[in-house]
Design a protein around this motif. Structure first.
Motif, PDB file in Angstrom:
ATOM      1  N   UNK A 126       0.878  -1.165   0.193  1.00  0.00           N
ATOM      2  CA  UNK A 126      -0.043   0.057   0.093  1.00  0.00           C
ATOM      3  C   UNK A 126       0.923   1.342   0.033  1.00  0.00           C
ATOM      4  N   UNK A 127       1.870   1.053   0.758  1.00  0.00           N
ATOM      5  CA  UNK A 127       2.854   2.404   0.646  1.00  0.00           C
ATOM      6  C   UNK A 127       3.180   2.585  -0.694  1.00  0.00           C
ATOM      7  N   UNK A 128       3.684   1.686  -1.502  1.00  0.00           N
ATOM      8  CA  UNK A 128       4.453   1.894  -2.808  1.00  0.00           C
ATOM      9  C   UNK A 128       3.286   2.290  -3.756  1.00  0.00           C
ATOM     10  N   UNK A 130       0.765   4.194  -2.473  1.00  0.00           N
ATOM     11  CA  UNK A 130       0.569   5.668  -2.308  1.00  0.00           C
ATOM     12  C   UNK A 130       1.882   6.677  -2.788  1.00  0.00           C
ATOM     13  N   UNK A 131       2.884   5.938  -2.857  1.00  0.00           N
ATOM     14  CA  UNK A 131       4.164   6.845  -3.456  1.00  0.00           C
ATOM     15  C   UNK A 131       3.803   6.936  -5.025  1.00  0.00           C
ATOM     16  N   UNK A 132       3.181   6.195  -5.758  1.00  0.00           N
ATOM     17  CA  UNK A 132       2.943   6.501  -7.120  1.00  0.00           C
ATOM     18  C   UNK A 132       1.935   7.503  -7.210  1.00  0.00           C
ATOM     19  N   UNK A 133       0.808   7.171  -6.358  1.00  0.00           N
ATOM     20  CA  UNK A 133      -0.410   8.222  -6.328  1.00  0.00           C
ATOM     21  C   UNK A 133       0.190   9.666  -6.096  1.00  0.00           C
ATOM     22  N   UNK A 175      -3.266  -5.463 -11.939  1.00  0.00           N
ATOM     23  CA  UNK A 175      -2.974  -6.549 -10.811  1.00  0.00           C
ATOM     24  C   UNK A 175      -1.613  -6.270 -10.095  1.00  0.00           C
ATOM     25  N   UNK A 176      -1.503  -5.110  -9.769  1.00  0.00           N
ATOM     26  CA  UNK A 176      -0.305  -4.644  -8.927  1.00  0.00           C
ATOM     27  C   UNK A 176       1.003  -4.797  -9.851  1.00  0.00           C
TER      28      UNK A 176
END
Length: 907
Positions: A126-128, A130-133, A175-176
């Motif tokens: 989820x942190x990654x 969030x980084x992309x967003x 899918x991630x």
């Protein structure tokens, strides 16, 4: 009733939607995606990488990083990475984000004159996400960029475009799995591919093979041989396309592992054979591999060599055009052996047509000569010849003779004259143009062949001993050849990237058949060792790294310089020729300085020598150097000592209060020379000669703005002088026993509060101040005439230990209270230098070096031998640093000609 039914149906729909969402998040989205299955089938090359920090480090160690940085495409990507880092508010965030993820990069030919790349990056948390967003939102707020989402076949594609030039990237999250490309069509192709999940992936032929699981593998490379000719046609002229197609038809796909080692890049793995009729594999099938035996007749002028090991009958066309000479050509072919090669010679200009030679081994040179004579008589060719040493050049008389004997690969590129031939040893050499054969015979007659070229023989020793197809390229000889072969719009790119292309002047690609029907494939990019040192892995397992110095290394241990947090420390070493080398954190030689002589003491640091940056003090027998971290000397340096001075030690005090740094030099006769960084001696100071030998290098201290010189003599006397050469009150001090060691200094604001601790040869620990006050004596251990006591202080000034050597090989290490920390019997009775490293929070490492066998023993704070065994070390000292962010230690040591770096985990 109808309202209740409506409410019930709405609730069921909501529950169904919620269940579908939960199922997608917990089952579908979490189901691992095979990244190979997302690569479009038209990929020409696919590169898989996993450990990106290590890959970048090895690229820098092999000096490839600097060459890659010159590529325009690489620079564009780097600009985007720097921008992403700045907008993401996290230094190094992109490299940290990649980490040890498996990232796929595929190359696709998108039109006849260009190609594009497609990247696949897993998103694992989820942190990654969030980084992309956060990054995309930052780009959307930036006036320089435009972010526009769109729908394609039910998938959301987001395009980020630079308003200035219209360039951009398109990406989607499947899918991630983040799929990114500068060409939107490639991302759309991935979307279409996901609609057919049962379609085999581009790597399906190789099953579960995963080279990235192997140790020391930096990347995996998939080559689609059927897409190679279109990719090469992006760069090369159209008339070369048939040759590319013919050579590429040896296989359908290759899967290779990549290793970066010292002075070469090595790819090796397996190639699946091409089953199509008329392919090169079908011609070579059933023939065994063989050695490249023609090195003795290959000219050093060779630019490119295509070597085949197969019977000429398998390579020849089905029928010859000229029935008049066909029986003679067939008889000539029957005298030929199973080794042939197409050789291109270097040219002096891109405008010149390169010389082409066909070399083929004969079973009997005499019989081959007879059939060549019959061919000349049958065609009415003159029997005259030209002589080049022992070799004779004849006109052929039969046009396109090489093609008739050896197949379409040997056909002339353009209309050529009849050509010429010569017998060189056991080889028949055929040329399209007699001029090329004359050049070749001149070289061979002069002995300018591969077997007499050490670098060429070194390449052959590193290649596969036997192969069925080998392509060998010498980039230095082939430069003009490549410029001529490239399409016009690609020549400027080759010239811009000349440094990268010529980084590896030797290239060899080989295919050797295996029992399983595949080809063992090896691609070697090699450059002869250049510079003072060659980087490489420390062991076969790849633990740590090395720098091998051609001149060898002097018996002075590595000296570590200050490093930024989380970075490996730079290192200074000296080779046996007296040159000092600065080793960067990336394990490359940053600069070298000959100095004019060997160092007489290890390099030292002078804080504040270059503003906030320290300087590097280097002392030779009669010269002092002060360099910055780039190897540039400070103003007024070097300082030259009188020729009669043979310096043995150097102490310094940093600049303060507008005053320059101070330097104190002692020579072999215990003479002291005191001056500042401008070369001036303080007023009143005269070179001072002590009455007895020094027990350790004099110490130059600055106390309350005053310069103090402290000298410990072997007879047990201690002297302290001010800047005028006057003894301080209370000095000299007698310790009542001889000294063999230096002092541990606890600096204070005044002379009375500055304390020094020493241990004498009676095993007594004493503390005195610079005001002449001596504290009580405390005996640490028993002593004898053969016993030697030394005080070993930590460079950071945090503490010290005392070593007791009984002179018979038994060493005891004691703390300040006399408690034994380490006790061990060594093999020899020679002196055993000790070092103490204290990194705080109980992280203490003691190093004892046994100089005879060349072993360094590392002990932790509890006195336990780290690693259970000593480390090889041919210098009396080692270097050790601690990385608090990773919780690991970096050990630097000299072993013979190598500087070795090893990462240790002492938890």
């Amino acid at each position: 009733m109808s309202n209740r039914l409506l409410v019930l149906l709405s609730g069921l729909l909501l529950l169904t939607a919620l269940a579908s969402y939960v199922y997608y998040r917990r089952v579908v989205a979490r189901t691992p995606v095979d990244p190979w299955a997302l690569v479009p089938e038209d990929a020409a090359l696919v590169v898989a990488t996993r450990d990106h920090p290590t890959l970048v480090r090895r690229l820098k160690e092999t000096q490839l990083w600097d060459n890659l940085a010159t590529l325009r495409y690489f620079q564009q990507v780097e600009e985007q990475v720097v921008l992403a880092d700045s907008l993401g508010n996290a230094k190094g965030s992109v490299l940290d984000f990649l980490g040890r993820k498996m990232v796929l990069t595929s190359l696709h030919v998108t039109n006849p004159r260009s190609f594009d790349l497609l990247f696949q990056v897993p998103v694992g948390s989820v942190r990654e996400h969030r980084q992309i967003r956060t990054l995309v939102e930052a780009l959307a707020r930036d006036a320089r960029y435009q972010v526009s989402p769109r729908d394609y076949h039910g998938a959301q594609l987001i395009t980020v475009t630079q308003r200035r030039n219209g360039l951009g990237l398109t990406y989607m999250n499947y899918r991630n799995m983040l799929v990114i490309s500068a060409n939107p069509a490639l991302v759309e192709a991935v979307v279409r591919r996901t609609e057919y999940p049962d379609q085999p992936s581009v790597a399906a032929e190789f099953g579960a093979t995963d080279y990235l699981q192997l140790k020391d593998v930096d990347a995996a490379l998939l080559i689609n041989h059927r897409q190679l000719p279109p990719f090469l046609s992006v760069f090369f002229r159209p008339e070369l396309r048939p040759d590319f197609e013919y050579l590429a038809s040896i296989g359908s796909k290759s899967l290779l592992q990549m290793k970066l080692t010292s002075n070469r890049v090595l790819f090796n793995g397996f190639t699946n054979a091409e089953p199509a009729a008329g392919s090169l594999h079908q011609r070579l099938r059933g023939h065994s591999a063989g050695r490249l035996r023609m090195a003795e007749v290959l000219s050093t002028r060779t630019a490119a060599l295509v070597h085949l090991h197969a019977a000429p009958a398998a390579l020849r066309p089905a029928a010859a055009a000229d029935t008049l000479v066909r029986p003679l050509v067939d008889s000539l072919a029957a005298t030929l052996d199973d080794e042939a090669a197409l050789c291109y010679l270097a040219t002096g200009s891109p405008r010149a047509l390169p010389g082409r030679l066909a070399l083929v081994r004969t079973r009997s040179a005499a019989r081959t000569a007879q059939w060549l004579g019959l061919l000349r008589r049958r065609t009415g060719t003159s029997p005259s010849f030209e002589r080049f040493g022992p070799y004779q050049l004849y006109q052929n008389g039969v046009p396109r003779l090489a093609e008739r004997l050896l197949g379409p690969l040997f056909a002339p590129v353009a209309t050529a004259p009849v050509g010429a031939s010569a017998l060189v040893g056991d080889y028949l050499v055929l040329a399209d143009d007699a001029a090329a054969l004359r050049t070749y015979l001149t070289d061979v007659a002069a002995g300018q062949t591969w077997t007499r070229t050490p670098s060429q023989m070194a390449l052959l020793e590193e290649t596969t001993p036997v192969a069925q197809l080998s392509v060998v390229l010498d980039t230095r000889n082939s430069w003009n050849l490549l410029l001529r072969a490239l399409v016009e719009e690609r020549r400027a790119g080759l010239l811009r990237n000349e440094a990268l292309f010529q980084r590896f002047p030797q290239v060899a690609l080989q295919y050797a058949p295996t029992d399983g029907g595949q080809y063992y494939t090896q691609l070697v990019l090699r450059h002869p060792p250049v510079g003072p040192a060659v980087a490489g892995p420390q062991t076969a397992g790849g633990v740590g790294s090395t720098l091998n110095f051609q001149a060898g290394l002097a018996a002075i241990g590595p000296v570590l310089l200050p490093a930024a947090a989380g970075r490996t420390a730079p290192v200074l070493v000296q080779d046996r020729r007296g040159a000092v080398h600065y080793i960067t954190p990336d394990n490359t030689v940053g600069w070298s300085d000959s100095l004019g002589g060997p160092l007489v003491t290890p390099p030292a640091l002078l804080p504040g020598a270059f503003g906030r940056r320290p300087g590097i003090l280097l002392l030779t027998a009669n010269r002092i150097q002060l360099l910055n971290e780039r190897g540039r000397p400070a103003r007024n340096f070097p300082l030259n000592l009188p020729d009669t001075v043979q310096a043995v030690s150097l102490s310094s005090a940093p600049p303060a209060e507008g005053q320059p740094a101070r330097l104190l030099v002692a020579d072999r006769y215990a003479n002291l020379f005191f001056f500042d960084a401008r070369g001036n001696a303080p007023a009143g100071w005269q070179p001072k000669r002590l009455d007895f030998a020094l027990a350790s290098p004099p110490q130059l201290l600055r106390v309350g703005g005053r310069d103090v010189v402290v000298c410990l003599l072997e007879n047990g006397y201690i002297f302290a002088y001010d800047a005028l050469g006057n003894a301080l009150p209370g000095f000299p001090i007698s310790l009542g026993a001889r000294l063999r060691t230096g002092a541990f200094v606890e600096a204070g604001p005044t002379l009375r509060r500055t304390r020094l601790t020493v241990v004498n040869q009676h095993g007594e620990l004493l503390t005195f101040t610079l005001s002449g006050d001596v504290g009580p004596r405390r005996r640490l251990a028993t002593w004898s005439r053969s016993t030697t006591f030394r005080l070993v202080a930590d460079d950071a000034g945090r503490g010290y230990v005392v070593t007791r050597d009984d002179g018979q090989g038994h060493l005891t290490v004691l703390d300040a209270t006399g408690r034994p920390l380490v006790e061990q019997r060594f093999l020899t009775s020679a002196e055993k230098p000790a070092q103490l490293f204290d990194f705080g929070n109980g992280r203490r490492v003691l190093v004892v070096t046994e100089t005879g066998p060349g072993k360094a023993y590392l002990y932790d704070a509890r006195g336990r031998l780290i690693g259970g065994q000593p480390f090889d070390s041919s210098a009396p000292t080692v270097g050790l640093s601690y990385d608090a962010t990773a919780g690991t230690y970096q050990l630097f040591r000299v072993v013979g000609t190598e500087l070795r770096r090893l990462t240790l985990n002492m938890n």
